[in-house]
Write an enzyme that holds these catalytic residues in place. Sequence first.
Site, PDB file in Angstrom:
ATOM      1  N   GLY A   1      36.682  41.724  42.402  1.00 33.84           N
ATOM      2  CA  GLY A   1      37.853  40.902  42.716  1.00 33.84           C
ATOM      3  C   GLY A   1      38.805  41.551  43.701  1.00 33.84           C
TER       4      GLY A   1
ATOM      5  N   ARG B   1      35.187  31.404  43.879  1.00 39.84           N
ATOM      6  CA  ARG B   1      34.134  31.099  42.909  1.00 39.84           C
ATOM      7  C   ARG B   1      33.864  29.599  42.815  1.00 39.84           C
ATOM      8  NH1 ARG B   1      35.309  35.343  37.955  1.00 39.84           N
ATOM      9  NH2 ARG B   1      34.005  37.016  38.788  1.00 39.84           N
TER      10      ARG B   1
ATOM     11  N   LYS C   1      39.974  53.230  38.176  1.00 39.71           N
ATOM     12  CA  LYS C   1      39.416  54.065  37.102  1.00 39.71           C
ATOM     13  C   LYS C   1      37.956  54.423  37.271  1.00 39.71           C
ATOM     14  CE  LYS C   1      42.445  52.684  33.353  1.00 39.71           C
ATOM     15  NZ  LYS C   1      42.517  51.839  32.160  1.00 39.71           N
TER      16      LYS C   1
ATOM     17  N   GLY D   1      31.982  42.905  37.611  1.00 37.41           N
ATOM     18  CA  GLY D   1      31.176  43.607  36.616  1.00 37.41           C
ATOM     19  C   GLY D   1      29.691  43.288  36.743  1.00 37.41           C
TER      20      GLY D   1
HETATM   21  C1  3PG Z   1      34.782  38.161  35.561  1.00 38.21           C
HETATM   22  O1  3PG Z   1      35.741  37.651  36.150  1.00 38.21           O
HETATM   23  O2  3PG Z   1      34.588  39.389  35.533  1.00 38.21           O
HETATM   24  C2  3PG Z   1      33.783  37.247  34.934  1.00 38.21           C
HETATM   25  O3  3PG Z   1      34.197  35.925  35.013  1.00 38.21           O
HETATM   26  C3  3PG Z   1      33.519  37.661  33.516  1.00 38.21           C
HETATM   27  O4  3PG Z   1      34.703  37.640  32.770  1.00 38.21           O
HETATM   28  P1  3PG Z   1      34.903  38.662  31.580  1.00 38.21           P
HETATM   29  O5  3PG Z   1      34.965  40.027  32.199  1.00 38.21           O
HETATM   30  O6  3PG Z   1      36.185  38.256  30.896  1.00 38.21           O
HETATM   31  O7  3PG Z   1      33.704  38.533  30.678  1.00 38.21           O
END
Ligand code: 3PG
Length: 395
Positions: A353, A35, A197, A376
């Site tokens: 990730g 990132r 999940k 997400g």
């Molecule tokens: C992530 O790693 O999913 C983003 O940086 C957002 O983080 P968060 O899910 O804690 O909002």
Amino acid sequence: MKNLLDQNFEGKKVLVRVDFNVPLDEDFNITDDSRIQAALPTLNKLIQDKAKIILMSHLGRPKGVESKFSLSNIVDYLQSLLEVNVSFSENCVGEKAMGYVNDLKNGEVLILENLRFHKEERSGGLSFAKQLSDLADVYVNDAFGAAHRSHASTSIIAQFFPKEKYFGILLKNELENLEKALNFPKKPFTAIIGGSKISGKIDVITSLLDKVDNLIIGGGMAYTFAKAMGGNIGDSLVENDKIDLAKSIINNVKNKAVTLLLPIDSVNASDFSNDSNILFSEITDIQDGYMGLDIGKESISLFSEIIERSKTIIWNGPMGVFEMSNFENGTKKIGESICISTKNGAFSLIGGGDSVAAIKKFGMQNRVSYISTGGGAMLEYLEGKELPGIKAILG
Ligand code: 3PG
Ligand code: MG
């Protein structure tokens, strides 16, 4: 909408929302800098312009101020990547931050402390957003990974820069690649969804069923599907409250053009450990005392065959516990098939990730078309949702 690359920001104070939410080990070493690397094009453009660059980000999910989530932990690393001076402000708003901003010389970089040390970041506080905006003349959102959050720094703040708000280079690139997959897919179009999940991925699965030709499901969530089909899944991971949902997905697919592919077989372990006893079985016939930790050989050949003749592929979520060598094979082989397909001209996009970590573990990062910095955010984009961070710049 104005393009960042068409402007020159010399002497301007430019506030850039980046997503430096990177994994750190116990000694605060960055274990995956993707990132940060991905933000460099925007940073270098602004450095070349001789702007005064103010970076803001969240790190983790702190409850109030927690030093282990301090962004000071990444200052030295960022400094090592840039040729200009990088300084740090212990608070992201207020007099202290303003003082550091006033000390910035053209072309220098300041990082503000973790935005989430203020609860108003996540609640989307208007006056907190205003305070952040007071630090700068221009707002750039380059935090694709956080674009699905309607937080002060990702969306609320944009209203204070009606004429001076921009997408960063990374964010724009992410959108172009996602659109390429979603709006102009060459067919066959195959989505591979894995991970532990169903809960977090149900909306994306539902929406992809109307868009793709093939939907492959693997990983921990596959065992809930196996149980929904009446199988014995032993001690495998299961979401009992999602069994009906899994059943209805299986039934709904019958009326759609899409082919849903679930694993046929499973690699099962007596414990959640690399040196447990291993048994292979059909996924619907797992012995009690054993848990499925990877897809088996038959599943791999079924999935690979589909992937290798696909022209567009999106992948989010591993096929098994790839962190353990005895259960990495499914994820590795699926990754390999994606690389083969990409070499034959397919467009492949990987996000989330864990899948990105897997691709890197197997050294495949240069053999796929695009690796997203979003987890997400990528999923919500694929669901067809309007992301608050994007809407705020466009609106
Ligand atoms: C992530 O790693 O999913 C983003 O940086 C957002 O983080 P968060 O899910 O804690 O909002
Ligand atoms: Mg997240």
